[in-house]
Design an enzyme around this catalytic site. Structure first.
Site, PDB file in Angstrom:
ATOM      1  N   ARG A 118       0.840  -1.199   0.000  1.00 58.15           N
ATOM      2  CA  ARG A 118       0.000   0.000   0.000  1.00 58.15           C
ATOM      3  C   ARG A 118       0.877   1.252   0.000  1.00 58.15           C
ATOM      4  O   ARG A 118       1.955   1.272   0.589  1.00 58.15           O
ATOM      5  CB  ARG A 118      -0.865  -0.029   1.258  1.00 58.15           C
ATOM      6  CG  ARG A 118      -1.886   1.087   1.399  1.00 58.15           C
ATOM      7  CD  ARG A 118      -3.006   0.940   0.431  1.00 58.15           C
ATOM      8  NE  ARG A 118      -4.197   1.682   0.848  1.00 58.15           N
ATOM      9  CZ  ARG A 118      -5.179   2.008   0.028  1.00 58.15           C
ATOM     10  NH1 ARG A 118      -5.126   1.673  -1.241  1.00 58.15           N
ATOM     11  NH2 ARG A 118      -6.241   2.666   0.476  1.00 58.15           N
ATOM     12  N   THR A 405      -9.120   0.215  -9.773  1.00 61.24           N
ATOM     13  CA  THR A 405      -8.483  -0.950  -9.158  1.00 61.24           C
ATOM     14  C   THR A 405      -8.639  -2.155 -10.079  1.00 61.24           C
ATOM     15  O   THR A 405      -9.490  -2.158 -10.971  1.00 61.24           O
ATOM     16  CB  THR A 405      -9.132  -1.224  -7.778  1.00 61.24           C
ATOM     17  OG1 THR A 405      -9.047  -0.047  -6.990  1.00 61.24           O
ATOM     18  CG2 THR A 405      -8.482  -2.365  -7.036  1.00 61.24           C
ATOM     19  N   THR A 423      -4.036  -1.156  -7.413  1.00 61.12           N
ATOM     20  CA  THR A 423      -4.861   0.039  -7.584  1.00 61.12           C
ATOM     21  C   THR A 423      -4.044   1.309  -7.738  1.00 61.12           C
ATOM     22  O   THR A 423      -2.893   1.378  -7.276  1.00 61.12           O
ATOM     23  CB  THR A 423      -5.788   0.203  -6.359  1.00 61.12           C
ATOM     24  OG1 THR A 423      -6.635   1.328  -6.536  1.00 61.12           O
ATOM     25  CG2 THR A 423      -4.983   0.387  -5.082  1.00 61.12           C
ATOM     26  N   GLU A 425      -6.287   4.035  -7.199  1.00 61.64           N
ATOM     27  CA  GLU A 425      -7.399   4.623  -6.438  1.00 61.64           C
ATOM     28  C   GLU A 425      -8.509   5.133  -7.325  1.00 61.64           C
ATOM     29  O   GLU A 425      -9.467   4.444  -7.545  1.00 61.64           O
ATOM     30  CB  GLU A 425      -6.935   5.723  -5.482  1.00 61.64           C
ATOM     31  CG  GLU A 425      -7.823   5.873  -4.243  1.00 61.64           C
ATOM     32  CD  GLU A 425      -9.128   6.613  -4.443  1.00 61.64           C
ATOM     33  OE1 GLU A 425      -9.219   7.449  -5.360  1.00 61.64           O
ATOM     34  OE2 GLU A 425     -10.062   6.367  -3.675  1.00 61.64           O
ATOM     35  N   ASP A 445      -7.922   8.156   0.220  1.00 61.65           N
ATOM     36  CA  ASP A 445      -8.538   7.084   1.006  1.00 61.65           C
ATOM     37  C   ASP A 445      -8.438   7.349   2.506  1.00 61.65           C
ATOM     38  O   ASP A 445      -9.014   6.596   3.295  1.00 61.65           O
ATOM     39  CB  ASP A 445      -7.899   5.734   0.673  1.00 61.65           C
ATOM     40  CG  ASP A 445      -8.547   5.068  -0.525  1.00 61.65           C
ATOM     41  OD1 ASP A 445      -9.524   5.616  -1.054  1.00 61.65           O
ATOM     42  OD2 ASP A 445      -8.073   3.995  -0.943  1.00 61.65           O
ATOM     43  N   SER A 469      -7.771   0.614   3.306  1.00 66.50           N
ATOM     44  CA  SER A 469      -8.267   0.084   2.041  1.00 66.50           C
ATOM     45  C   SER A 469      -9.411  -0.882   2.302  1.00 66.50           C
ATOM     46  O   SER A 469      -9.573  -1.392   3.411  1.00 66.50           O
ATOM     47  CB  SER A 469      -7.140  -0.640   1.310  1.00 66.50           C
ATOM     48  OG  SER A 469      -7.631  -1.359   0.194  1.00 66.50           O
ATOM     49  N   SER A 470     -10.206  -1.144   1.264  1.00 66.67           N
ATOM     50  CA  SER A 470     -11.217  -2.201   1.317  1.00 66.67           C
ATOM     51  C   SER A 470     -10.821  -3.400   0.470  1.00 66.67           C
ATOM     52  O   SER A 470     -11.603  -4.346   0.342  1.00 66.67           O
ATOM     53  CB  SER A 470     -12.564  -1.666   0.823  1.00 66.67           C
ATOM     54  OG  SER A 470     -13.018  -0.635   1.643  1.00 66.67           O
ATOM     55  N   GLY A 491     -13.442  -2.233  -6.902  1.00 61.70           N
ATOM     56  CA  GLY A 491     -14.775  -1.717  -6.615  1.00 61.70           C
ATOM     57  C   GLY A 491     -14.844  -0.779  -5.433  1.00 61.70           C
ATOM     58  O   GLY A 491     -15.920  -0.592  -4.862  1.00 61.70           O
ATOM     59  N   GLY A 492     -13.704  -0.180  -5.006  1.00 59.48           N
ATOM     60  CA  GLY A 492     -13.739   0.747  -3.897  1.00 59.48           C
ATOM     61  C   GLY A 492     -14.251   0.074  -2.638  1.00 59.48           C
ATOM     62  O   GLY A 492     -13.977  -1.099  -2.370  1.00 59.48           O
TER      63      GLY A 492
END
Length: 585
Positions: A118, A405, A423, A425, A445, A469-470, A491-492
């Site tokens: 990340r 992503t 990703t 973002e 984010d 993050s998700s 997909g965020g």
């Protein structure tokens, strides 16, 4: 009926169900603004293979990965080739200018490792990075330019993974992407459609030159694209490794682009890149039915939230619930709103915030949360719980993640596997293009407001911190310990619901991986219950409203890719909402 016959019957039912549920409806209402634009669906066929399999977001990327596997390479070798080609053909979603989460399974050692690549906030960043005159800035005012650019992690992650798990020479993995960058590749219809919707590319010189014609219109779908600057970047990394990215001329150019932006400069410094490190982490694993499901720990919230949803739903016999029914969506939505409530309150980068991971996944805690789910009525908005071991209650986070992503699933001939979510973002990230790749806007984010309701936000900006993050790359193992399933999605913040849906469809409803991926999307992020527009699920809006759900029909453009064991071989699936494929030998 035997177990095998029962499974075949359910698979046949799944195919019929998918066909019915994915038919578009003629009349649709409730169309709110939506940050994940749909660019259409295309039917995908279940892929089958005996030796190895790749599922990714573009056919050219899949072919690059298969080339490495055919040459005797590992899943990680294939993943690197796939990621580098995706940087070319799906540039709006991932690449060297972004970050990624990787779960790797070593079949010989039966060992799972996680790699957190990340992005990190610059050392000069403060908690008020996205505040102006005491108020949070608007997303549109911070996304383009240098302010939201974090230190990219992908190049270091690729190198670290290769050193641990690669078989082929590092330099060989770059050849497919270099050849495409120099000889040309077609502009994809999806990239073209997203460019038509984007107003910011035209204002950034390097990106404008690459993506737009002289008159300012996006280059046509199918037109031949070249990216010689990216080819030279790859050759530089091919020769010198990731140090060339983080300490050499590439790093200098990244910093210059970020700090010299005329209207929205950022704080990234050479030292931020030079000090960047990938975090090697233990995965989070928990039982579900007769399986063991493994995901990423913080700084991603995806692993915790998916495991929480499964833990709550394990108290229901979902095999007795009809897929595609109002009851099925209700249960998924209720588990989702409880998991998202905990996510927003408790989860962030665990080097900066005390995240009660064990408490959030504690079976007794999840059993208590499960008892809050009624068969007849929605909770509405769920409150965060107090898991065992929790010390500091943080403020919730209302910020909406946008989805630029991609996800890659790979299994090699030795049974090693990769689940990679990667990703930049936003679609096209910060719109800053350096040496042929786009830079991320990943710092958006973070929570824009560092304090809410008098309490600090867990996900507030801090120097060196990774934004929450998700992303939820996931591996599933059978009761014999063998790898059963590899899955993940872009997909965020909806990623969690997309992955949970696919796990339940395969593990509870016995669907094949392609049918599970293609099922319409639905769920809740602790707000409205969202239903994918254009599918038969929209017909369930009124029954759900009668149960107390606030229902919204929206585009839910997942990009799920998955591989699942099928006898002695594998089956693969790709999301019909995007351009990817699954293919194997």
């Amino acid at each position: 009926m035997s177990h095998t016959a029962h499974r075949l019957a359910r698979l046949g039912f799944a195919a019929l169900l998918w066909t019915a549920l994915c038919q578009p409806l003629q009349a649709q209402t409730d169309r709110p603004a939506e940050p994940e634009p749909s660019t259409g669906r295309s039917d995908k066929v279940l892929a089958l293979a005996q030796r190895h399999m790749v599922a990714a977001a573009h056919p050219l990327a899949v072919e690059a990965g298969l080339k490495m596997l055919d040459a005797g390479g590992s899943a990680v070798d294939a993943m690197i080739a796939v990621q580098l080609v995706l940087n070319l053909v799906e540039p709006q979603a991932s690449g060297l200018g972004g970050g990624a989460f990787l779960l790797h399974y070593d079949a010989a050692r039966r060992e799972i490792r996680g790699y957190d690549g990340r992005e990190t906030a610059p050392a000069a960043a403060t908690a008020t990075l996205f505040m102006r005159e005491g108020k949070p800035m608007q997303f549109r005012d911070v996304v383009t330019g240098g302010r939201a650019v974090g230190t990219p992690g992908v190049a270091r992650l690729l190198e670290r993974a290769h050193r641990r798990h690669g078989k082929l020479p590092w330099a060989a993995l770059f050849e497919p992407a270099i050849a495409l960058a120099e000889k040309g590749y077609p502009m994809s219809p999806r990239v073209h459609q997203l460019l038509l919707r984007d107003q910011a590319i035209a204002g950034e010189a390097a990106a404008r030159k690459h993506f737009l014609d002289a008159d300012g219109t996006p280059k046509a779908a199918g037109s031949t694209m070249h990216n010689p600057e990216f080819a030279e970047t790859l050759r530089t990394l091919q020769r010198g490794g990731a140090d060339e990215f983080y300490r050499g001329g590439i790093a200098r150019d990244i910093v210059a682009a970020v700090r010299s932006h005329p209207t929205n400069p950022g704080m990234l410094a050479p030292e931020d890149l030079a000090r960047y490190e990938v975090r090697e982490v233990d995965p989070l694993c928990a039982p579900y039915r007769s399986y063991r499901v493994c995901g990423m720990p913080p700084s991603s919230s995806g692993g915790i939230a998916v495991l929480q949803m499964l833990g709550m739903l394990s108290h229901r016999d979902l095999s007795a619930v009809t897929p595609g029914s109002a009851q099925a969506i209700h249960l998924l939505a209720e588990a989702g709103r409880l998991a998202y409530a905990d996510r927003d309150r408790w989860v962030a980068d665990d080097r900066f915030v005390d995240v009660p991971v064990a408490g959030l996944l504690d079976p007794a805690y999840l059993a208590g949360r499960a008892r809050m789910i009624s068969d007849e009525r929605s909770l509405g908005r769920a409150e965060a719980g107090t898991p065992p071991g929790a010390h500091v209650a943080h403020a919730g986070d209302e910020h909406e993640e946008i989805a630029g992503t991609s996800h890659v699933a790979i299994v090699d001939a030795a049974g090693n596997a990769v689940s990679l979510t990667t990703t930049i973002e936003n679609f096209f990230g910060s719109r800053l293009m350096v040496r042929g790749f786009l830079l991320n806007n990943q710092l958006t984010d973070f929570s824009f407001n560092p304090r809410q309701d008098g309490r600090p936000a867990a996900n507030a900006v801090a120097p060196g911190k990774r934004p929450r993050s998700s992303m939820a790359p996931t591996l599933v193992f059978g009761n014999n310990g063998d790898l059963h399933l590899v899955v993940g999605s872009p997909g965020g913040s909806r990623i969690i619901n997309y992955v949970a849906k696919t796990l339940i469809a395969t593990l509870d409803w016995n669907m094949d991986i392609q049918s599970a991926i293609a099922l319409p999307n639905a769920g809740s992020r602790n707000g409205p219950t969202e239903i994918e527009r254009g599918t038969a699920y929209a017909g369930l809006a009124e029954p759900l409203r009668a149960m107390g759900h606030e229902v919204q029909l929206v585009d839910m453009t997942s990009g799920l890719h998955g591989i699942m064991r099928a006898g002695k071989g594998w089956q693969g699936g790709a999301d019909p909402r995007r351009e990817g494929i699954a293919k194997g030998r």
